[in-house]
Design an enzyme around this catalytic site. Structure first.
Site, short mmCIF file in Angstrom:
data_model
loop_
_atom_site.label_atom_id
_atom_site.label_comp_id
_atom_site.label_asym_id
_atom_site.label_seq_id
_atom_site.Cartn_x
_atom_site.Cartn_y
_atom_site.Cartn_z
N ASP A 70 42.72 28.27 19.67
CA ASP A 70 42.22 29.49 20.34
C ASP A 70 40.70 29.52 20.23
O ASP A 70 40.14 30.29 19.46
CB ASP A 70 42.86 30.71 19.67
CG ASP A 70 42.54 32.00 20.41
OD1 ASP A 70 42.06 31.94 21.56
OD2 ASP A 70 42.79 33.07 19.83
N LYS A 72 38.71 29.75 23.10
CA LYS A 72 38.18 30.50 24.25
C LYS A 72 36.92 29.83 24.82
O LYS A 72 35.83 30.40 24.80
CB LYS A 72 37.89 31.96 23.86
CG LYS A 72 39.14 32.72 23.41
CD LYS A 72 38.85 34.18 23.17
CE LYS A 72 40.07 34.95 22.73
NZ LYS A 72 40.57 34.63 21.38
N ILE A 76 29.32 24.89 30.97
CA ILE A 76 29.27 24.21 32.27
C ILE A 76 30.50 23.31 32.38
O ILE A 76 31.07 22.88 31.37
CB ILE A 76 27.96 23.40 32.46
CG1 ILE A 76 27.83 22.30 31.40
CG2 ILE A 76 26.75 24.32 32.44
CD1 ILE A 76 26.71 21.31 31.71
N THR A 125 40.26 42.04 25.28
CA THR A 125 40.81 43.40 25.14
C THR A 125 39.85 44.33 24.41
O THR A 125 40.07 45.54 24.38
CB THR A 125 42.17 43.36 24.40
OG1 THR A 125 42.03 42.55 23.24
CG2 THR A 125 43.25 42.81 25.28
O1 C5P Z 1 46.69 39.65 12.65
P1 C5P Z 1 47.00 39.91 14.08
O2 C5P Z 1 48.49 39.84 14.38
O3 C5P Z 1 46.35 41.14 14.62
O4 C5P Z 1 46.35 38.63 14.83
C1 C5P Z 1 46.31 38.54 16.22
C2 C5P Z 1 45.65 37.26 16.64
O5 C5P Z 1 45.50 37.24 18.06
C3 C5P Z 1 44.25 37.07 16.10
O6 C5P Z 1 44.08 35.66 15.88
C4 C5P Z 1 43.32 37.53 17.19
O7 C5P Z 1 42.11 36.84 17.20
C5 C5P Z 1 44.13 37.16 18.43
N1 C5P Z 1 43.82 37.99 19.60
C6 C5P Z 1 43.96 39.37 19.61
N2 C5P Z 1 43.68 40.10 20.72
C7 C5P Z 1 43.27 39.49 21.82
C8 C5P Z 1 43.13 38.10 21.85
C9 C5P Z 1 43.44 37.38 20.71
O8 C5P Z 1 44.34 39.95 18.60
N3 C5P Z 1 43.05 40.19 22.89
#
Ligand code: C5P
Length: 242
Positions: A70, A72, A76, A125
């Site tokens: 992950d 992201k 370029i 988000t």
């Molecule tokens: O501990 P938790 O269940 O909140 O972890 C959620 C994971 O998903 C984390 O690694 C966080 O970075 C990722 N994430 C998120 N919300 C997003 C995108 C990714 O919580 N919109």
């Protein structure tokens, strides 16, 4: 490009992806050892990734686990394509990129014929309409998400990462056959922490998610394997019959 239908997860454990948001490989190894055969799929993000986590990803893959990187990516096209090619060589299953058309096209090119699946992050988000306006965008979050999902679909992306509360809308725009991966999942009664738009595992699956990312409710549990099994049971009960 003609969209290619993706195979669904064949190992039922694969619907759950455990986020290894941990500061060191040593702590991640301890969590993975406690989870044993219960969990088949792990997510490695910035924190562990930049602390030796890519070498650990290789070990997990050699041990038969699947890995979601992950990171992201957004750069370029040439840089994205070559970075994705390196992650494909690692043997990872999923990789995130930001849903900019150039970036998505470069990522799909960079993965070549490897089984790596590219997931697009539409709008983070943590961004609301005011944040997008501050960043110079003329459209609100809902419009931007819809536009980027349509572009991702056109480019033939393998999947989308979104909040579980947006999964049903995204599924409608994306169509069937591509992965929807949702973080922000909390078993009923679990602390939400800093997550705001949360759903239970059953709600996320019913909204059309294929894979749920769960971190703290499992990793910080006194019994991580039991916590993981509880989420898997909720997923299994919510999945449509095959
Ligand atoms: O501990 P938790 O269940 O909140 O972890 C959620 C994971 O998903 C984390 O690694 C966080 O970075 C990722 N994430 C998120 N919300 C997003 C995108 C990714 O919580 N919109």
């Amino acid at each position: 490009m003609t969209p290619v239908a993706q195979k669904p997860a064949t190992d039922p454990r694969d619907h759950l992806i455990v986020a290894l948001d941990l500061p060191s490989v040593r702590t991640a190894e301890a969590v993975v050892a406690r989870l044993g055969d219960t969990v088949s799929f792990y997510k490695i993000g910035y924190e562990l990734g930049y602390a030796g986590g890519l070498g650990f990803a290789r070990e997990l893959i050699a041990d038969g686990r699947k890995v979601f990187i992950d990171f992201k990516l957004h750069d370029i096209g040439n840089t994205v394509a070559h970075g994705v090619a390196s992650i494909a060589q690692l043997g990872a299953s999923f990789l995130t990129v930001h849903a900019y058309p150039q970036t998505m096209r470069a990522a799909m090119e960079g993965k070549g014929a490897s089984p790596l699946r590219i997931l697009a992050v539409t709008v983070l988000t943590s961004y609301d309409d005011a944040d997008l306006a501050e960043a110079g965008y003329g459209a609100d979050v809902a419009t931007t998400v819809a536009r980027r999902v349509a572009q991702a679909r056109e480019i033939g992306i393998d999947g989308i990462v979104c909040a579980p509360t947006d999964a049903a809308t995204v599924r409608g725009l994306l169509g069937p056959g591509r992965a929807i991966v949702t973080p922000g999942v909390r078993p009923a009664g679990a602390p939400t922490g800093d997550q705001k738009r949360v759903a239970t595992p059953a709600e996320a699956i019913r909204a059309g998610a294929d894979h749920l990312v769960v971190g703290r409710p499992i990793v910080a549990s006194p019994d991580p394997a039991a916590a993981a099994r509880a989420v898997q049971a909720e997923i299994a009960a919510a999945l449509p019959p095959i």
